[in-house]
Design a protein around this motif. Structure first.
Motif, PDB file in Angstrom:
ATOM      1  N   THR A  27      -0.863 -13.084   4.371  1.00  0.00           N
ATOM      2  CA  THR A  27      -0.860 -12.124   3.545  1.00  0.00           C
ATOM      3  C   THR A  27       0.285 -11.151   4.188  1.00  0.00           C
ATOM      4  N   LEU A  28       1.049 -10.800   3.613  1.00  0.00           N
ATOM      5  CA  LEU A  28       2.250  -9.625   3.991  1.00  0.00           C
ATOM      6  C   LEU A  28       1.867  -8.620   3.424  1.00  0.00           C
ATOM      7  N   ILE A  29       1.727  -7.500   4.294  1.00  0.00           N
ATOM      8  CA  ILE A  29       1.290  -5.952   4.060  1.00  0.00           C
ATOM      9  C   ILE A  29       2.476  -5.146   4.061  1.00  0.00           C
ATOM     10  N   LEU A  30       2.831  -4.361   3.242  1.00  0.00           N
ATOM     11  CA  LEU A  30       3.848  -3.288   3.393  1.00  0.00           C
ATOM     12  C   LEU A  30       3.143  -2.093   3.195  1.00  0.00           C
ATOM     13  N   PHE A  31       3.405  -0.821   3.894  1.00  0.00           N
ATOM     14  CA  PHE A  31       2.964   0.383   3.836  1.00  0.00           C
ATOM     15  C   PHE A  31       3.746   1.338   3.870  1.00  0.00           C
ATOM     16  N   SER A  32       3.992   2.301   2.873  1.00  0.00           N
ATOM     17  CA  SER A  32       4.964   3.371   2.960  1.00  0.00           C
ATOM     18  C   SER A  32       4.446   4.707   2.155  1.00  0.00           C
TER      19      SER A  32
ATOM     20  N   PHE B 155       0.515 -10.510  -5.753  1.00  0.00           N
ATOM     21  CA  PHE B 155       1.102  -9.340  -5.365  1.00  0.00           C
ATOM     22  C   PHE B 155       0.375  -8.270  -5.910  1.00  0.00           C
ATOM     23  N   LEU B 156      -0.150  -7.322  -5.020  1.00  0.00           N
ATOM     24  CA  LEU B 156      -1.046  -6.131  -5.275  1.00  0.00           C
ATOM     25  C   LEU B 156      -0.098  -4.919  -4.943  1.00  0.00           C
ATOM     26  N   TYR B 157       0.162  -4.313  -5.821  1.00  0.00           N
ATOM     27  CA  TYR B 157       0.531  -2.680  -5.991  1.00  0.00           C
ATOM     28  C   TYR B 157      -0.506  -1.857  -5.760  1.00  0.00           C
ATOM     29  N   PHE B 158      -0.901  -1.544  -4.523  1.00  0.00           N
ATOM     30  CA  PHE B 158      -2.032  -0.569  -4.372  1.00  0.00           C
ATOM     31  C   PHE B 158      -1.405   0.764  -4.207  1.00  0.00           C
ATOM     32  N   SER B 159      -1.513   1.656  -5.135  1.00  0.00           N
ATOM     33  CA  SER B 159      -0.886   2.863  -5.146  1.00  0.00           C
ATOM     34  C   SER B 159      -1.838   4.108  -5.021  1.00  0.00           C
ATOM     35  N   LEU B 160      -2.107   4.550  -3.746  1.00  0.00           N
ATOM     36  CA  LEU B 160      -3.245   5.388  -3.573  1.00  0.00           C
ATOM     37  C   LEU B 160      -2.878   6.847  -4.061  1.00  0.00           C
ATOM     38  N   ASN B 161      -4.053   7.610  -4.261  1.00  0.00           N
ATOM     39  CA  ASN B 161      -4.315   8.879  -4.933  1.00  0.00           C
ATOM     40  C   ASN B 161      -3.960   9.772  -3.358  1.00  0.00           C
TER      41      ASN B 161
ATOM     42  N   ILE C 212       0.841  -1.253   0.053  1.00  0.00           N
ATOM     43  CA  ILE C 212      -0.021  -0.092   0.128  1.00  0.00           C
ATOM     44  C   ILE C 212       1.079   1.206   0.067  1.00  0.00           C
ATOM     45  N   TYR C 213       0.905   2.064  -1.383  1.00  0.00           N
ATOM     46  CA  TYR C 213       1.841   2.840  -1.418  1.00  0.00           C
ATOM     47  C   TYR C 213       1.116   4.337  -1.075  1.00  0.00           C
ATOM     48  N   ALA C 214       1.159   4.946  -0.089  1.00  0.00           N
ATOM     49  CA  ALA C 214       0.501   6.359   0.110  1.00  0.00           C
ATOM     50  C   ALA C 214       1.360   7.311  -0.760  1.00  0.00           C
ATOM     51  N   ASP C 215       0.555   8.628  -1.148  1.00  0.00           N
ATOM     52  CA  ASP C 215       1.082   9.649  -1.824  1.00  0.00           C
ATOM     53  C   ASP C 215       1.428  11.116  -1.158  1.00  0.00           C
ATOM     54  N   ASP C 216       2.805  11.338  -0.808  1.00  0.00           N
ATOM     55  CA  ASP C 216       3.068  12.539  -0.058  1.00  0.00           C
ATOM     56  C   ASP C 216       2.592  12.456   1.451  1.00  0.00           C
ATOM     57  N   LEU C 217       2.574  11.394   2.033  1.00  0.00           N
ATOM     58  CA  LEU C 217       2.115  11.177   3.442  1.00  0.00           C
ATOM     59  C   LEU C 217       3.610  11.507   4.044  1.00  0.00           C
ATOM     60  N   GLY C 218       3.302  12.396   5.038  1.00  0.00           N
ATOM     61  CA  GLY C 218       4.745  12.362   5.940  1.00  0.00           C
ATOM     62  C   GLY C 218       4.920  11.722   6.932  1.00  0.00           C
TER      63      GLY C 218
ATOM     64  N   VAL D  73      -3.130  -1.287  -8.830  1.00  0.00           N
ATOM     65  CA  VAL D  73      -4.260  -0.482  -8.501  1.00  0.00           C
ATOM     66  C   VAL D  73      -3.903   0.747  -8.118  1.00  0.00           C
ATOM     67  N   GLY D  74      -4.250   1.884  -8.919  1.00  0.00           N
ATOM     68  CA  GLY D  74      -3.863   3.555  -8.311  1.00  0.00           C
ATOM     69  C   GLY D  74      -3.084   4.181  -9.304  1.00  0.00           C
TER      70      GLY D  74
END
Ligand code: NG6
Ligand code: CA
Length: 505
Positions: A318-323, A264-270, A30-36, A124-125
């Protein structure tokens, strides 16, 4: 009664290693965008609550020295996909919405590693890595010849660049979703196209005005001025307030469809990129303005994914990575009052760090970084190991016992143990890309000299530019307040030499 229970428990134990429960986990990034670094309560935020992301942290590993590869989106994502520092390759800066695909189609990629291991791969994203063949203008009205499907994704549902850039449409694999052939799309980043109003000429039509000088004032879509001009595709255009819903629905559908096989899901958030346009249920809910509201929306998205995994019965394996793809920014182009709201509430998007998005200081690339894998990663653990998203490629290749060809992923390291919290060591050296390059070795951070404005005018972010070399001791000075270069000339020389050497490698 006891006997069958005991028997089944023992049988369970015996069967686990035989079935290799943990040898082929599903993986979601799960890839956040511009999250500090300071935007989540699990990283110390007190003015906003992010219970779902906090749950990831409580049930997994929280890394305090985890990095994106760059302080902006495209180069971070390029490095994530290829395992190569983006500054090695020209044309990897923030891309316009009509740019061509910059990820090579003939090299090892992160999704390619999963594919080779027999996984189903999905994106997705947000994409923002270009589309189509080099030197060819994209025709949005035909199947797009090059994109996520050509670099390792079996399935992709995405938008081309950023939500502040045209074209404001979703693409499923190679085709614009919901396109009416009688209303073809055209896009231009150089000159106005078509007859639709622009933010520049018709500010009275805007529901979210642009910040002065940022230039988000070309074609108006959904009451918001964009970067770039577009015409046509009226029916296909998104509604900003729905983006988070559309993406999480697509992500859930992917999980549902592939729950039987490893995926493998690359979930790239707006979220939380500009324009920050939360859906109605989050508007005004954070007390921190629109920027805070979309943090709540991001948190809700994470909760939806975690709940879905549980209801599908695949949560344990399920292995979740978040950044996040880069550090935080408050004013990034629209008058959404993010600066005033953060100040009024006392919210610190950077936590203790200096800089932010675009910057060479730690706030540029040190980002939230969580890993959850029940039964493997210790719940509630915290690690200071230096890790970077560029290492996902080699770490997963190592896990799957896949050799990576010498010519591929030159900068990606196997950091599997550090990523799972099994080693506190992590990388010994990392090059960070803000406007200038820095090299971190152990506690020391060297920022190479580069002339430029100390504060970026539009975003009011400290760039890290300095005509003189900078050296910081991150063990004592995580906020990079005291440049100790003058006290340690030998170290400065050593690290400058090291950076030069890595550059030439
Ligand atoms: C900048 C945009 C900014 C944002 C960023 C990309 C201006 C003045 N600013 O050029 O609004 O879109 O690019 O953000 O145009 S990123 O997260 O995708 O890197
Ligand atoms: Ca970004």
């Amino acid at each position: 009664m006891l006997k069958p229970l005991l028997f089944s428990a023992l049988l369970g134990l015996a069967l686990q290693p035989a079935f290799g429960q943990n040898s082929r986990p599903n993986v979601i990034f799960i890839y956040a965008d511009d999250l500090g670094y300071g935007d989540l309560s699990c990283y110390g935020a007190t003015k906003i609550k992010t219970p779902n992301v906090d749950r990831l942290a409580a049930e997994g590993l929280r890394l305090t020295n985890g990095h994106s590869t760059s302080a902006t989106c495209t180069p971070s994502r390029y490095s994530l996909m290829t395992g190569e520092y983006a500054w090695r390759k020209k044309g990897t800066g923030v891309l316009p919405g009509d740019a061509q695909l910059i990820v090579p189609t003939d090299k090892t990629t992160l999704p390619g590693v999963f594919k080779k291991a027999g996984y189903v791969t999905g994106a997705v994203g947000k994409w923002h890595l270009g589309l189509g063949d080099p030197g060819t203008k994209i025709n949005w009205n035909k199947s797009i010849p090059k994109g996520p499907n050509d670099v390792g994704f079996d399935y992709a549902y995405y938008f081309p660049a950023t939500s502040d850039r045209v074209p404001t449409v979703f693409i499923e694999n190679r085709d614009v979703v919901g396109l009416d052939p009688n209303d073809p799309i055209e896009v231009d980043y150089q000159k106005p196209i078509g007859s639709e109003p622009t933010g520049k000429d018709h500010p009275e039509l805007l529901k979210l005005p642009a910040s002065p000088d940022h230039g988000h004032n070309n074609t108006i879509v959904n009451g918001i001025g964009r970067i770039g001009y577009m015409t046509g595709g009226k029916q296909a255009r998104w509604t900003d307030e729905e983006i988070a819903h559309v993406f999480v629905d697509k992500a859930e559908a992917f999980l549902e469809q592939h729950k039987q096989k490893p995926f493998f899901l690359y979930f790239s958030l707006n979220d939380i990129h500009v324009p920050r346009m939360p859906s109605t249920e989050f508007k005004g809910k954070s007390g921190l303005g629109l920027r805070g509201d979309v943090i709540l929306q991001l948190d809700w998205t994470v909760g939806r994914i975690m709940d879905k995994l549980k209801s599908l019965g695949i949560d344990k394996n399920t292995l979740i990575l978040f950044s996040s793809d880069n550090g935080p920014v408050l004013d990034d182009g629209y008058a959404d009052h993010a600066v005033a709201a953060a100040q009024a509430a006392g919210h610190k998007q950077l936590g203790p760090l200096r800089g932010g998005k675009y910057s060479a200081f730690e706030g540029g690339t040190r980002v939230p970084f969580l890993v959850r894998w029940p039964g493997v990663v210790k719940a509630g653990s915290v690690s200071d190991a230096l890790v970077c998203q560029i290492d996902f490629l080699s770490s997963f290749a190592h896990f799957f016992k896949q050799p990576v060809p010498d010519a591929d992923a030159p900068d990606s390291q196997n950091q599997w143990d550090a990523l799972l919290g099994k080693s506190v060591k992590g990388r010994s050296v990392l090059v960070q890309q803000g406007g200038s390059l820095s090299v971190v070795k152990g506690n020391w951070k060297y920022v190479e000299p580069r002339e430029g404005p100390k504060v970026l005018k539009l975003t009011d972010i400290e760039s890290g530019y300095d005509g003189q070399a900078q050296l910081y001791d991150l063990s004592k000075d995580i906020g990079e307040q005291t440049n100790v270069a003058a006290q340690h000339p030998d170290l400065v020389k050593e690290l400058a030499g090291l950076l030069d050497k890595i550059r030439k490698d």
